[in-house]
Design a protein around this motif. Structure first.
Motif, PDB file in Angstrom:
ATOM      1  N   GLY A 101       0.779  -1.226   0.000  1.00  0.00           N
ATOM      2  CA  GLY A 101       0.000   0.000   0.000  1.00  0.00           C
ATOM      3  C   GLY A 101       0.810   1.276   0.000  1.00  0.00           C
ATOM      4  O   GLY A 101       0.323   2.310   0.468  1.00  0.00           O
ATOM      5  N   LYS A 102       2.028   1.240  -0.547  1.00  0.00           N
ATOM      6  CA  LYS A 102       2.854   2.450  -0.576  1.00  0.00           C
ATOM      7  C   LYS A 102       2.206   3.552  -1.409  1.00  0.00           C
ATOM      8  O   LYS A 102       2.189   4.715  -1.003  1.00  0.00           O
ATOM      9  CB  LYS A 102       4.241   2.149  -1.156  1.00  0.00           C
ATOM     10  N   THR A 103       1.673   3.190  -2.578  1.00  0.00           N
ATOM     11  CA  THR A 103       1.090   4.195  -3.465  1.00  0.00           C
ATOM     12  C   THR A 103      -0.109   4.868  -2.817  1.00  0.00           C
ATOM     13  O   THR A 103      -0.241   6.099  -2.831  1.00  0.00           O
ATOM     14  CB  THR A 103       0.674   3.546  -4.792  1.00  0.00           C
ATOM     15  N   THR A 104      -1.002   4.083  -2.234  1.00  0.00           N
ATOM     16  CA  THR A 104      -2.172   4.639  -1.566  1.00  0.00           C
ATOM     17  C   THR A 104      -1.768   5.502  -0.382  1.00  0.00           C
ATOM     18  O   THR A 104      -2.330   6.579  -0.163  1.00  0.00           O
ATOM     19  CB  THR A 104      -3.102   3.508  -1.104  1.00  0.00           C
ATOM     20  N   THR A 105      -0.776   5.054   0.375  1.00  0.00           N
ATOM     21  CA  THR A 105      -0.311   5.830   1.524  1.00  0.00           C
ATOM     22  C   THR A 105       0.274   7.161   1.071  1.00  0.00           C
ATOM     23  O   THR A 105      -0.027   8.213   1.644  1.00  0.00           O
ATOM     24  CB  THR A 105       0.745   5.034   2.312  1.00  0.00           C
ATOM     25  N   ALA A 106       1.101   7.135   0.016  1.00  0.00           N
ATOM     26  CA  ALA A 106       1.696   8.372  -0.487  1.00  0.00           C
ATOM     27  C   ALA A 106       0.620   9.332  -0.968  1.00  0.00           C
ATOM     28  O   ALA A 106       0.665  10.542  -0.689  1.00  0.00           O
ATOM     29  CB  ALA A 106       2.680   8.056  -1.615  1.00  0.00           C
ATOM     30  N   ALA A 107      -0.368   8.829  -1.699  1.00  0.00           N
ATOM     31  CA  ALA A 107      -1.439   9.682  -2.199  1.00  0.00           C
ATOM     32  C   ALA A 107      -2.274  10.253  -1.060  1.00  0.00           C
ATOM     33  O   ALA A 107      -2.644  11.439  -1.073  1.00  0.00           O
ATOM     34  CB  ALA A 107      -2.332   8.892  -3.153  1.00  0.00           C
ATOM     35  N   ALA A 108      -2.573   9.440  -0.055  1.00  0.00           N
ATOM     36  CA  ALA A 108      -3.370   9.915   1.083  1.00  0.00           C
ATOM     37  C   ALA A 108      -2.618  10.983   1.867  1.00  0.00           C
ATOM     38  O   ALA A 108      -3.211  11.976   2.327  1.00  0.00           O
ATOM     39  CB  ALA A 108      -3.717   8.735   1.993  1.00  0.00           C
ATOM     40  N   LEU A 109      -1.316  10.811   2.032  1.00  0.00           N
ATOM     41  CA  LEU A 109      -0.510  11.828   2.704  1.00  0.00           C
ATOM     42  C   LEU A 109      -0.517  13.133   1.915  1.00  0.00           C
ATOM     43  O   LEU A 109      -0.614  14.230   2.488  1.00  0.00           O
ATOM     44  CB  LEU A 109       0.925  11.334   2.884  1.00  0.00           C
ATOM     45  N   GLY A 110      -0.415  13.015   0.576  1.00  0.00           N
ATOM     46  CA  GLY A 110      -0.439  14.211  -0.258  1.00  0.00           C
ATOM     47  C   GLY A 110      -1.750  14.965  -0.158  1.00  0.00           C
ATOM     48  O   GLY A 110      -1.767  16.196  -0.022  1.00  0.00           O
ATOM     49  N   VAL A 111      -2.865  14.232  -0.202  1.00  0.00           N
ATOM     50  CA  VAL A 111      -4.176  14.869  -0.089  1.00  0.00           C
ATOM     51  C   VAL A 111      -4.327  15.547   1.268  1.00  0.00           C
ATOM     52  O   VAL A 111      -4.779  16.698   1.363  1.00  0.00           O
ATOM     53  CB  VAL A 111      -5.296  13.825  -0.299  1.00  0.00           C
ATOM     54  N   ARG A 112      -3.952  14.859   2.325  1.00  0.00           N
ATOM     55  CA  ARG A 112      -4.120  15.418   3.668  1.00  0.00           C
ATOM     56  C   ARG A 112      -3.241  16.654   3.866  1.00  0.00           C
ATOM     57  O   ARG A 112      -3.680  17.661   4.430  1.00  0.00           O
ATOM     58  CB  ARG A 112      -3.806  14.369   4.729  1.00  0.00           C
ATOM     59  N   ALA A 113      -2.008  16.602   3.387  1.00  0.00           N
ATOM     60  CA  ALA A 113      -1.117  17.748   3.533  1.00  0.00           C
ATOM     61  C   ALA A 113      -1.633  18.949   2.743  1.00  0.00           C
ATOM     62  O   ALA A 113      -1.592  20.089   3.221  1.00  0.00           O
ATOM     63  CB  ALA A 113       0.297  17.376   3.082  1.00  0.00           C
ATOM     64  N   ALA A 114      -2.135  18.703   1.525  1.00  0.00           N
ATOM     65  CA  ALA A 114      -2.648  19.797   0.699  1.00  0.00           C
ATOM     66  C   ALA A 114      -3.874  20.427   1.344  1.00  0.00           C
ATOM     67  O   ALA A 114      -4.030  21.661   1.349  1.00  0.00           O
ATOM     68  CB  ALA A 114      -2.979  19.282  -0.701  1.00  0.00           C
ATOM     69  N   GLU A 115      -4.743  19.609   1.901  1.00  0.00           N
ATOM     70  CA  GLU A 115      -5.956  20.138   2.511  1.00  0.00           C
ATOM     71  C   GLU A 115      -5.700  20.782   3.864  1.00  0.00           C
ATOM     72  O   GLU A 115      -6.594  21.419   4.429  1.00  0.00           O
ATOM     73  CB  GLU A 115      -7.006  19.035   2.616  1.00  0.00           C
ATOM     74  N   ARG A 116      -4.481  20.620   4.356  1.00  0.00           N
ATOM     75  CA  ARG A 116      -4.069  21.326   5.573  1.00  0.00           C
ATOM     76  C   ARG A 116      -3.219  22.564   5.251  1.00  0.00           C
ATOM     77  O   ARG A 116      -2.596  23.139   6.139  1.00  0.00           O
ATOM     78  CB  ARG A 116      -3.311  20.373   6.501  1.00  0.00           C
ATOM     79  N   GLY A 117      -3.182  22.926   3.939  1.00  0.00           N
ATOM     80  CA  GLY A 117      -2.597  24.200   3.566  1.00  0.00           C
ATOM     81  C   GLY A 117      -1.262  24.170   2.872  1.00  0.00           C
ATOM     82  O   GLY A 117      -0.719  25.227   2.533  1.00  0.00           O
ATOM     83  N   ARG A 118      -0.705  22.985   2.588  1.00  0.00           N
ATOM     84  CA  ARG A 118       0.610  22.929   1.964  1.00  0.00           C
ATOM     85  C   ARG A 118       0.500  22.729   0.442  1.00  0.00           C
ATOM     86  O   ARG A 118      -0.508  22.221  -0.062  1.00  0.00           O
ATOM     87  CB  ARG A 118       1.452  21.816   2.573  1.00  0.00           C
ATOM     88  N   LYS A 119       1.525  23.142  -0.262  1.00  0.00           N
ATOM     89  CA  LYS A 119       1.603  22.950  -1.708  1.00  0.00           C
ATOM     90  C   LYS A 119       2.424  21.691  -1.952  1.00  0.00           C
ATOM     91  O   LYS A 119       3.637  21.665  -1.706  1.00  0.00           O
ATOM     92  CB  LYS A 119       2.245  24.162  -2.379  1.00  0.00           C
ATOM     93  N   VAL A 120       1.770  20.649  -2.444  1.00  0.00           N
ATOM     94  CA  VAL A 120       2.336  19.304  -2.443  1.00  0.00           C
ATOM     95  C   VAL A 120       2.414  18.756  -3.863  1.00  0.00           C
ATOM     96  O   VAL A 120       1.536  19.005  -4.691  1.00  0.00           O
ATOM     97  CB  VAL A 120       1.468  18.358  -1.572  1.00  0.00           C
ATOM     98  N   VAL A 121       3.459  17.982  -4.123  1.00  0.00           N
ATOM     99  CA  VAL A 121       3.528  17.176  -5.337  1.00  0.00           C
ATOM    100  C   VAL A 121       3.823  15.740  -4.914  1.00  0.00           C
ATOM    101  O   VAL A 121       4.669  15.480  -4.058  1.00  0.00           O
ATOM    102  CB  VAL A 121       4.611  17.689  -6.314  1.00  0.00           C
ATOM    103  N   VAL A 122       3.066  14.811  -5.495  1.00  0.00           N
ATOM    104  CA  VAL A 122       3.256  13.381  -5.228  1.00  0.00           C
ATOM    105  C   VAL A 122       3.891  12.749  -6.459  1.00  0.00           C
ATOM    106  O   VAL A 122       3.350  12.841  -7.565  1.00  0.00           O
ATOM    107  CB  VAL A 122       1.923  12.686  -4.895  1.00  0.00           C
ATOM    108  N   LEU A 123       5.038  12.113  -6.262  1.00  0.00           N
ATOM    109  CA  LEU A 123       5.760  11.431  -7.336  1.00  0.00           C
ATOM    110  C   LEU A 123       5.580   9.934  -7.149  1.00  0.00           C
ATOM    111  O   LEU A 123       5.996   9.374  -6.134  1.00  0.00           O
ATOM    112  CB  LEU A 123       7.242  11.793  -7.305  1.00  0.00           C
TER     113      LEU A 123
END
Length: 468
Positions: free
Chosen positions: A32-54
């Protein structure tokens, strides 16, 4: 030692810290690395950060879950992200990244010669370790642009999670190795003298490789080496710079694992390797952890109750006329608030126990999503005979269905016990590693709402009901 002894991993402070610029999700394949990375990206962005997920995931699940038709080597903004932040996503194109390096560090004529060279095309498309090295290159490029507050990296699905760290050194060794130096000799010596330099064994080897790659192999290598000679040092320099970037305080490694023996063994190995290389480990994400809302009903007692229902009644047994009395022990069913009240304070019949065991198993993974149907099949009950438009099942059918549900619950509790032992083994070896658990979902994650759910569970960090 139990998992409760491990320090909890605080996800939100990690995401909110402006000093955290890179998060690397690593671990063995299929955890579940891909799902975890994507979920972290969504949560960080919705908490105000500018995020890119590779991501380097060829299954393209990340694009689908974020509502993007496709991902490529260019970051694309994800729509429908709530809050003040931004989320971008991209998928590594290994060959395109290699091409970009050539185009950026060679003049147009030399770049054209390199890109059209058959040996280069084989090297850039399929050389062992190239994907991992290019992931490092792309990470370095993204960080150098300083366009995003946070970069979340989903590491390649390699045979070993260590390939991501080893790739730069391995590719550098290849460029510096005897093989390349030997192949460079004819190009530098030229003509017949160069050909005489090669012994019979070398000639046989180059002939074989020439057939595999197509075209006159030696000429291709000569052209490639002549064009790339001045760039070899640049590969090593950038690889070393990215490696130091991974060791910097602004980077955090998250090891992702499932509560299974092989996955946690790989996670333990990776934790030790990160420590040996002075890489900053944030903690362990334990993914797809099972739980039960009726954990007070142990596997042993559920099996005993099932056996008592399946055995023919003994006329000499005074309780044989009412088998429910054998289950009338409130300690074996979950008495969480809101559940007992819905059933009534005196409901301890086989229907209640079976219903409660079924509810505990429905809140978990795919394998238990159709628990009632599975239990009915085991009991030999035709579901068409117990539908809402049919007459009610007889007492024997109810008891068989109840027994099947109890056995299903027993299997779930045995899974929980096995996962607990596996987690305890890891924690005993690495008590210093903070841990967060993600409860298993009943279905696949395929949209932003699902990623938000995973992010919530990552941040909550506690074990699912009955897992501890």
């Amino acid at each position: 030692m139990t998992l409760d002894a491990a320090e909890p991993l605080a996800i939100d402070p990690l995401l909110d810290d402006p000093g955290t610029r890179i998060i690397v999700c690593c671990g063995s394949g299929g955890v579940g690395k891909t799902t975890t990375a994507a979920a972290l990206g969504v949560r960080a962005a919705e908490r105000g950060r500018k995020v890119v997920v590779l991501t380097i995931d060829p299954a393209r699940r990340l694009a689908q879950s974020m509502g993007i038709d496709s991902l490529d080597n260019t970051p694309r903004r994800v729509k429908d992200v709530e809050g003040d932040g931004e989320l971008h996503a991209m998928m590594l194109d290994m060959k395109r990244t290699f091409d970009e390096i050539v185009e950026a560090h060679a003049d147009p004529d030399r770049a054209k010669a390199i890109l059209s060279n058959p040996f280069y095309q084989s090297l850039s498309a399929g050389f062992a370790g190239t994907q991992e090295y290019m992931a490092m290159e792309k990470l370095g490029q993204l960080r150098a642009r300083d366009e995003w507050d946070l970069i979340v990296v989903d590491t390649p699905p390699s045979r070993s999670a260590l390939d991501f760290l080893d790739a730069p050194k391995r590719l550098g060794s290849f460029l510096d190795g005897k093989f390349i130096k030997l192949l460079m000799a004819p190009a530098k010596m030229g003509g017949r003298a160069g050909m005489k330099f090669l012994n019979v064994g070398m000639s046989m080897m180059t002939g074989t490789l020439g057939k595999l790659l197509g075209g006159p192999f030696l000429h291709d290598v000569q052209t490639f080496v002549a064009a790339m000679d001045t760039m070899f040092g640049g590969f090593r320099t950038r690889a070393d710079a990215t490696y130091r970037l991974l060791q910097a305080p602004g980077t955090a490694f998250l090891v992702v694992a499932a509560p299974e023996r092989d996955a946690l063994r790989e996670a333990a190995y990776f934790v030790e390797r990160l420590a040996a290389d002075d890489m900053p480990l944030a903690g362990l994400v334990l993914n797809r952890v099972h739980g039960s809302a009726a954990s007070r009903l142990s596997a042993e007692r559920a099996l005993a109750a099932a056996e008592s229902l399946e055995e023919p009644p003994d006329p000499a047994d005074p309780s044989a006329e009412n088998p429910a009395e054998n289950l009338d022990d409130r300690r074996i069913v979950d008495q969480e608030a809101g559940k007992a009240g819905d059933r009534g304070s005196s409901d301890s019949s086989p229907h209640a126990v079976a219903s409660h065991a079924h509810a505990s198993n429905a809140d978990g993974s795919h394998a238990h999503a159709s628990g009632a149907a599975a239990a009915g099949a085991r009991a030999g009950i035709d579901p068409d005979q117990v539908g809402p438009d049919r007459e009610g099942p007889d007492q024997e059918s109810v008891e068989r269905l109840t027994a099947g549900l109890l056995r299903l619950h027993a299997e779930r509790m045995q899974v929980l016990a096995r996962e607990q032992r596996t987690r305890d083994r890891f924690t005993a070896l690495h008590p210093e590693v903070p841990v967060t658990e993600v409860a298993a979902l009943p279905g696949d994650v395929h949209d932003l709402a699902g990623l938000r759910t995973i992010g919530d569970r990552l941040a909550a960090g506690g074990p699912p009901a009955g897992a501890a």
